[in-house]
Scaffold this motif. Structure first.
Motif, PDB file in Angstrom:
ATOM      1  N   GLN A 140       0.876  -1.169   0.000  1.00 13.19           N
ATOM      2  CA  GLN A 140       0.000   0.000   0.000  1.00 13.19           C
ATOM      3  C   GLN A 140       0.913   1.218   0.000  1.00 13.19           C
ATOM      4  O   GLN A 140       1.619   1.458   0.955  1.00 13.19           O
ATOM      5  CB  GLN A 140      -0.918  -0.007   1.221  1.00 13.19           C
ATOM      6  CG  GLN A 140      -1.600  -1.335   1.518  1.00 13.19           C
ATOM      7  CD  GLN A 140      -2.316  -1.960   0.327  1.00 13.19           C
ATOM      8  OE1 GLN A 140      -3.070  -1.296  -0.360  1.00 13.19           O
ATOM      9  NE2 GLN A 140      -2.071  -3.240   0.094  1.00 13.19           N
TER      10      GLN A 140
ATOM     11  N   GLY B 132       0.164   4.548  -0.516  1.00 13.76           N
ATOM     12  CA  GLY B 132      -0.364   5.808  -0.018  1.00 13.76           C
ATOM     13  C   GLY B 132       0.018   7.027  -0.823  1.00 13.76           C
ATOM     14  O   GLY B 132      -0.277   7.132  -2.002  1.00 13.76           O
ATOM     15  N   ASP B 133       0.730   7.929  -0.178  1.00 16.38           N
ATOM     16  CA  ASP B 133       1.074   9.208  -0.793  1.00 16.38           C
ATOM     17  C   ASP B 133       2.394   9.180  -1.560  1.00 16.38           C
ATOM     18  O   ASP B 133       2.859  10.229  -2.009  1.00 16.38           O
ATOM     19  CB  ASP B 133       1.128  10.298   0.281  1.00 16.38           C
ATOM     20  CG  ASP B 133      -0.238  10.545   0.899  1.00 16.38           C
ATOM     21  OD1 ASP B 133      -1.253  10.284   0.226  1.00 16.38           O
ATOM     22  OD2 ASP B 133      -0.291  11.006   2.056  1.00 16.38           O
ATOM     23  N   GLN B 134       3.010   8.020  -1.705  1.00 20.74           N
ATOM     24  CA  GLN B 134       4.259   7.928  -2.466  1.00 20.74           C
ATOM     25  C   GLN B 134       4.013   8.250  -3.939  1.00 20.74           C
ATOM     26  O   GLN B 134       2.993   7.860  -4.500  1.00 20.74           O
ATOM     27  CB  GLN B 134       4.809   6.500  -2.407  1.00 20.74           C
ATOM     28  CG  GLN B 134       5.762   6.240  -1.277  1.00 20.74           C
ATOM     29  CD  GLN B 134       6.299   4.827  -1.381  1.00 20.74           C
ATOM     30  OE1 GLN B 134       5.613   3.887  -1.006  1.00 20.74           O
ATOM     31  NE2 GLN B 134       7.506   4.685  -1.895  1.00 20.74           N
ATOM     32  N   ALA B 135       4.963   8.935  -4.561  1.00 11.66           N
ATOM     33  CA  ALA B 135       4.874   9.171  -6.001  1.00 11.66           C
ATOM     34  C   ALA B 135       5.017   7.830  -6.717  1.00 11.66           C
ATOM     35  O   ALA B 135       5.919   7.048  -6.397  1.00 11.66           O
ATOM     36  CB  ALA B 135       5.979  10.125  -6.440  1.00 11.66           C
TER      37      ALA B 135
END
Length: 134
Positions: free
Chosen positions: A107, A109-112
Motif C-alpha cells: 500500500q 499511499g502518498d508515495q509518487a
C-alpha cells in the motif's frame, strides 16, 4: 503445473531507480506469499530488432514488425518493463495474490508512483513448454 503472471508496463526512464526499488519490494512480498521466482526486465533499447528473431524466408520490412514499446503505449520519455512471477500452481497464485494485494507493504499511499498502474498490461499464463523441455 506452474502458473505465470506476466506484466508489461511503460515506465518513465527517469524513474528507473524508483522502479527497481518497487520491484525488489514486490519480489520479496510475492515470494513470501508463495511465488517461486520473479523476473524483472528493463528494455534494452539498443537492440536487437524484431527482424533478428525471424528466419531469412520469413523476414518482413522493419516497419511491419510490432515491438514492446508500441504494445505498451510507451511515450517518448518512457521505456518498457517486462516482468513475470512464477507460482507453483494457479490456486497458490490466487491465494498468494490476495495476500499480496492486502499486504501493508504493498500500500503506497502518498508515495509518487514509479509508473502509471492504469497502463499496466497483465495476464495469467499456463506454461506449455519449460526450459527442461527444450
Amino acid at each position: 503445473m506452474s502458473y505465470v503472471d506476466c506484466f508489461l508496463a511503460p515506465v518513465p526512464r527517469a524513474n528507473k531507480a524508483a522502479y527497481e526499488e518497487l520491484a525488489r519490494l514486490s519480489a520479496k512480498v510475492v515470494k513470501e506469499h508463495g511465488a517461486l521466482s520473479v523476473m524483472e526486465c528493463w528494455l534494452d533499447e539498443s537492440g536487437p530488432d524484431a527482424e533478428t528473431y525471424h528466419g531469412a524466408e520469413a523476414k518482413q520490412a522493419k516497419v511491419e514488425y510490432g515491438n514492446f514499446v508500441k504494445a505498451a503505449g510507451a511515450r517518448p520519455d518512457e521505456t518498457v518493463v517486462v516482468s513475470y512471477v512464477e507460482w507453483p500452481d494457479k490456486a497458490t497464485r490466487d491465494a498468494g495474490m490476495e495476500r499480496v494485494t492486502n499486504d501493508p507493504r504493498m500500500q503506497f499511499g502518498d508515495q509518487a508512483p514509479a509508473f502509471d498502474g492504469r497502463r499496466l498490461i497483465a495476464g495469467g499464463f499456463k506454461p506449455m513448454l519449460g526450459a527442461s523441455d527444450a
